[in-house]
Scaffold this motif. Structure first.
Motif, PDB file in Angstrom:
ATOM      1  N   TYR A 112     -32.893  24.357  22.282  1.00  0.00           N
ATOM      2  CA  TYR A 112     -33.089  23.113  23.024  1.00  0.00           C
ATOM      3  C   TYR A 112     -32.206  22.041  22.405  1.00  0.00           C
ATOM      4  O   TYR A 112     -32.172  21.887  21.181  1.00  0.00           O
ATOM      5  N   CYS A 113     -31.455  21.320  23.244  1.00  0.00           N
ATOM      6  CA  CYS A 113     -30.601  20.241  22.766  1.00  0.00           C
ATOM      7  C   CYS A 113     -31.146  18.916  23.284  1.00  0.00           C
ATOM      8  O   CYS A 113     -31.423  18.802  24.487  1.00  0.00           O
ATOM      9  N   ASP A 117     -31.818  14.367  22.121  1.00  0.00           N
ATOM     10  CA  ASP A 117     -31.988  13.315  21.118  1.00  0.00           C
ATOM     11  C   ASP A 117     -33.083  12.316  21.493  1.00  0.00           C
ATOM     12  O   ASP A 117     -33.458  11.486  20.682  1.00  0.00           O
ATOM     13  N   VAL A 156     -37.668  15.671  24.481  1.00  0.00           N
ATOM     14  CA  VAL A 156     -37.774  16.918  23.717  1.00  0.00           C
ATOM     15  C   VAL A 156     -39.243  17.351  23.638  1.00  0.00           C
ATOM     16  O   VAL A 156     -39.580  18.518  23.834  1.00  0.00           O
ATOM     17  N   GLY A 198     -39.377  20.833  25.360  1.00  0.00           N
ATOM     18  CA  GLY A 198     -39.076  21.901  24.401  1.00  0.00           C
ATOM     19  C   GLY A 198     -40.146  22.988  24.452  1.00  0.00           C
ATOM     20  O   GLY A 198     -41.247  22.757  24.941  1.00  0.00           O
ATOM     21  N   GLN A 210     -38.022  27.633  19.820  1.00  0.00           N
ATOM     22  CA  GLN A 210     -36.617  27.284  20.071  1.00  0.00           C
ATOM     23  C   GLN A 210     -35.972  26.665  18.818  1.00  0.00           C
ATOM     24  O   GLN A 210     -36.648  26.102  17.969  1.00  0.00           O
ATOM     25  N   TRP A 248     -33.833  23.675  17.704  1.00  0.00           N
ATOM     26  CA  TRP A 248     -33.610  22.340  18.269  1.00  0.00           C
ATOM     27  C   TRP A 248     -32.344  21.746  17.656  1.00  0.00           C
ATOM     28  O   TRP A 248     -32.263  21.561  16.448  1.00  0.00           O
ATOM     29  N   THR A 306     -29.981  18.475  17.416  1.00  0.00           N
ATOM     30  CA  THR A 306     -30.024  17.033  17.658  1.00  0.00           C
ATOM     31  C   THR A 306     -29.097  16.310  16.692  1.00  0.00           C
ATOM     32  O   THR A 306     -28.671  16.893  15.688  1.00  0.00           O
ATOM     33  N   ALA A 338     -40.643  18.212  15.769  1.00  0.00           N
ATOM     34  CA  ALA A 338     -40.322  19.639  15.569  1.00  0.00           C
ATOM     35  C   ALA A 338     -41.575  20.445  15.208  1.00  0.00           C
ATOM     36  O   ALA A 338     -41.761  21.567  15.700  1.00  0.00           O
ATOM     37  N   ARG A 365     -44.039  20.528  18.243  1.00  0.00           N
ATOM     38  CA  ARG A 365     -43.496  21.346  19.341  1.00  0.00           C
ATOM     39  C   ARG A 365     -43.310  22.805  18.912  1.00  0.00           C
ATOM     40  O   ARG A 365     -42.927  23.638  19.710  1.00  0.00           O
ATOM     41  N   PHE A 396     -41.056  24.211  16.943  1.00  0.00           N
ATOM     42  CA  PHE A 396     -39.697  24.764  16.994  1.00  0.00           C
ATOM     43  C   PHE A 396     -39.483  25.704  15.813  1.00  0.00           C
ATOM     44  O   PHE A 396     -40.155  25.593  14.779  1.00  0.00           O
ATOM     45  N   LEU A 411     -34.518  23.319  12.868  1.00  0.00           N
ATOM     46  CA  LEU A 411     -33.786  22.161  13.368  1.00  0.00           C
ATOM     47  C   LEU A 411     -32.330  22.296  12.940  1.00  0.00           C
ATOM     48  O   LEU A 411     -32.065  22.670  11.795  1.00  0.00           O
TER      49      LEU A 411
END
Lengths: 110, 141
Positions: free
Chosen positions: A29-30, A32, A37, A41, A45, A47, A49, A60, A63, A65, A68
């Motif tokens: 996931y991209c 900012d 996000v 998100g 994933q 991430w 940023t 993060a 979510r 993730f 990072l």
């Protein structure tokens, strides 16, 4: 994909966390804008940023993730890296812009 | 309905460094009593967005987490002002009044309230210059 394998393939520097203990990467996931996000998100994933503020860690973790990736050579605030280490979040650094960083993930097989 | 679990939290205005603390505690509290991950994730999104709203837009506020014996999770977010002048606009995705300082840190996407509504099973918001209250509920099953 394991984050340790991802690091071998990309050569990205580990700024915080323990890659061996990170959840496997299951997508990318991209973004900012934190609410964007947070709302879009998915768990697992990677991430990407250029945000380097402390709050990135909270997003993060909430979510869930996998890790990072700070792109474009952005320099994280020391407090952010301390917080990431405390929370067990792996933070990697890529000197390339977000687009090229995402392509590297694709080429690595994610 | 009687309450089987209740926790209260305080959010401090402009405490950007502490943003997300309440959401993390709510998530770990609910995880420890076996609330399933998909529900936890929805609650984490709603709680984080509300927490952020309180510290960037309001003068701080209070958050209450309650679970009733019917298994429904209730969250109440109340702040002492300054209120939302136009709730309809605030509910529009992309519309934001965040300060430059907040935007520099990645806030102000204008997705906060729309995200909260989207992930909740019930959503109620009231606002006046004296304060805003958001009440949410989440069904576990």
């Amino acid at each position: 994909m394991k984050i340790t394998e991802l690091i071998e393939k990309t050569g990205w520097k580990v700024l915080a966390g323990d890659p061996a203990a990170s959840p496997d990467a299951e997508g990318v996931y991209c973004g900012d804008l934190l609410s964007w996000v947070m709302g879009n998100g998915e768990p697992g994933q990677v991430w990407i940023t250029v945000q380097v503020h402390l709050n990135v860690v909270a997003v993060a973790m909430l979510r869930e993730f996998s890790c990072l990736v700070i792109a474009d050579g952005a320099e994280p605030a020391p407090q952010m890296l301390e917080k990431a280490a405390e929370e067990g979040l792996t933070v990697l650094a890529s000197d390339l812009p977000v687009y090229e960083t995402a392509i590297m993930l694709r080429e690595a097989g994610i | 309905m009687s309450t089987v679990l209740r926790k209260e939290y305080v959010v401090v205005r402009d405490d950007y460094a502490g943003a997300g603390k309440v959401s993390s505690d709510v998530k770990s509290t609910l995880s420890s009593i076996g609330i399933p991950s998909p529900v936890l994730r929805r609650i984490a999104v709603a709680c984080y967005e509300s927490e952020i709203n309180m510290l960037i837009h309001a003068y701080g506020g209070d958050i209450i987490l309650e679970i009733g014996d019917d298994g429904v999770i209730h969250m109440t977010f109340s702040d002492p002002g300054p209120g939302i002048p136009d709730i309809e606009k605030a509910m529009t995705p992309g519309w934001s009044t965040a300060s430059d300082k907040a935007r520099e840190m990645g806030f102000g996407a204008g997705m906060g309230l729309p995200n909260i509504k989207r992930v909740s099973d019930e959503f109620d918001i009231t606002s006046s210059p004296e304060g805003t209250t958001i009440q949410l509920s989440f069904k576990v099953t």
